[in-house]
Design a protein around this motif. Sequence first.
Motif, short mmCIF file in Angstrom:
data_model
loop_
_atom_site.label_atom_id
_atom_site.label_comp_id
_atom_site.label_asym_id
_atom_site.label_seq_id
_atom_site.Cartn_x
_atom_site.Cartn_y
_atom_site.Cartn_z
N GLN A 61 77.80 -4.82 19.51
CA GLN A 61 78.40 -3.76 18.36
C GLN A 61 77.66 -3.93 17.15
O GLN A 61 77.34 -2.80 16.47
CB GLN A 61 79.68 -3.51 18.17
N ALA A 62 78.08 -5.23 16.71
CA ALA A 62 77.42 -4.98 15.09
C ALA A 62 76.25 -4.99 15.27
O ALA A 62 75.19 -4.52 14.10
CB ALA A 62 78.30 -6.00 14.50
N GLY A 107 74.04 -12.23 2.73
CA GLY A 107 73.50 -13.47 4.18
C GLY A 107 74.11 -12.94 5.30
O GLY A 107 75.46 -12.18 5.16
N THR A 108 73.52 -13.11 6.11
CA THR A 108 74.39 -12.69 7.42
C THR A 108 75.75 -13.23 8.31
O THR A 108 76.59 -13.29 8.40
CB THR A 108 73.38 -13.23 8.79
N GLN A 149 80.49 -5.87 -0.50
CA GLN A 149 80.37 -7.00 -1.32
C GLN A 149 79.03 -7.73 -1.49
O GLN A 149 77.84 -7.98 -1.67
CB GLN A 149 81.15 -7.73 -1.88
N VAL A 150 79.08 -8.48 0.49
CA VAL A 150 77.63 -9.31 0.62
C VAL A 150 76.51 -8.22 1.09
O VAL A 150 75.15 -8.16 0.31
CB VAL A 150 78.70 -9.65 2.27
N GLY A 198 74.74 -7.49 -1.85
CA GLY A 198 74.19 -9.04 -2.38
C GLY A 198 75.45 -10.60 -2.51
O GLY A 198 74.93 -11.50 -3.40
N ALA A 199 76.42 -10.47 -2.71
CA ALA A 199 77.35 -10.91 -3.02
C ALA A 199 77.43 -12.72 -2.29
O ALA A 199 76.74 -11.63 -0.68
CB ALA A 199 78.72 -10.27 -2.90
N GLY A 200 77.53 -14.08 -2.17
CA GLY A 200 78.13 -14.66 -1.23
C GLY A 200 79.07 -14.09 -0.45
O GLY A 200 79.24 -13.07 -0.22
#
Lengths: 305, 254
Positions: B125-126, B143-144, B220-221, B225-227
């Motif tokens: 789904q994602a 990040g994935t 956020q991610v 672009g956060a970790g």
Amino acid sequence: MSAAVEITDLVKRYAGRPAVDGISLTVPRGHLLALLGTNGAGKTTTIEICEGFRRPDGGQVRVLGLDPLRDGTVLRPKVGVMLQGGVGGYTGARALELLQLFGSYAAHPLDAAGLLAEVGLAEVAGTPVKRLSGGQQQRLSLAMALISRPELLFLDEPTTGMDPQARRGTWDLIRRLRRDGVSIVLSTHYLDEAEQLADSVVMLHAGRIVAEGSPAELIQAGSAGQVRFSGPAGLPVAELRAALPAGVQVSEPATGCYLVAGEVTPALLAGITSWCAARNVLAEGLSVERRSLEDVFLDLTRTGR
Amino acid sequence: MTVSFAPAPAAAPPLRMLAAQTRMELRLLLRNGEQVGLTLVIPLLLEFFFNLPLLYSLDVPRRIDFVVPSVLALAVMSASFTGLAIGTGFERKYAVLKRLGATALSRRVLLLGKTCAVLILQVLQAALICLFGLVLGWHPSGGTVSAAVLIVLGTFAFGGLGLLLAGTVRAEVTLAAANLAWLVLLFAGGIAIPLSRYPDAAADLLRWLPSAALSDGLHQVLEHGAGLPVRPALTLLVWAAVALPAAARWFRWE
């Protein structure tokens, strides 16, 4: 070794009304016990307490020496269960798939495909469970109870909904299980099933035990049989009774049909025939009838004890 | 050859049961064609409509960059909370699970199996949501792996809550409550409307909801672009660590 099942003074009430009202029974290892009774007699409640689905309101239950509620985790792998009314489990799954799933819960399961063939369902292995007939579902349900190689089986009305042939096949299978050392508790309202399979029978009525023993003992218990004959209408039955051994009952249930119920002995037969000879009555169609488990059962449940 | 029924009872190792249970649950999920279709298509439709500025203004520079993480969070909540709760509730109602309760299968393994099956469906789904997002012009930033960790944690948190609900109340109540909770969390739980639009005091409270933690973490991610964002991840972890054992503890087979 502890008994397969040991029940002492078991009581279970639903909304205050007792469904099981003080039952005690013991099933030795390797035995087959049949719980016999009409609907509402307390069979399923007793079995489901042994399976750990219900909490008793009184008394003690030990299954393989364990408490079904407290020791469920240890007990469940040792016990096979066939619930009343259909398969249970995922009805969208295919027959073989569901059986394999149940096999995967056990460390040493039987081969699923082989077992499916044993219960005569090899041709419907790929059929979704919900599309199986009632009798086929019952047979799958039995296979699901067996696949983990349990030492004790609870079979709640195992042959309900089966055609006569499937029923015979299931009886043969149950006999083999017993021969291979599996202890079995089965409930049924088929008297012939209990008579055919059981080492001992417990008859339940309204939550109480009304009779117990081996099928042969139960049939002999109480009055052992009856003698039937026909003759002219209106014979004086009280006179006949007085001429016969004590404890015998005589009646004329239909005009000209006579029934003598009691322990059938040579003396009883001689008494009947000599009484008839003295009155120049020809007792036609004189026959000695053995009471079946069904007669015993109907007597016991009719008296509403 | 005849089968011998000589008793040899013992439970299988839990991991083998879990693998078998997950496989079966996943097969049954996928076999239910219409249901799978709905589960996969509804988030895509929502993605499309939320991306249309005519609905309401979001005050974000690039609308699609906000929409994709929100839809991902929504999809996790739909499948692992609402879908799982309702499905399991009716399985209980129709005595499907009662039969399983008489086997060596533990509640814990059953519930984990169900959650793992949903998790596998959610990977698919994602992927679809992200692909469709790219078509709509989405620029992912982070990040994935971090996003995947959040989705896994979210699945276990929502799965635990859904199963707790399904295992303790009647199926009809589960149906109503799961849908209602879905709707409330969608709008008041930080998914469709950013928590920054709420008064500070309310936002401070709402942020501890699993929906807000998952949505906030994914934003956020993927948007900024956060970790791996610590607070949302920990929040989800706590929800999962409480809800799953609680479900296993109080789950009733029938």
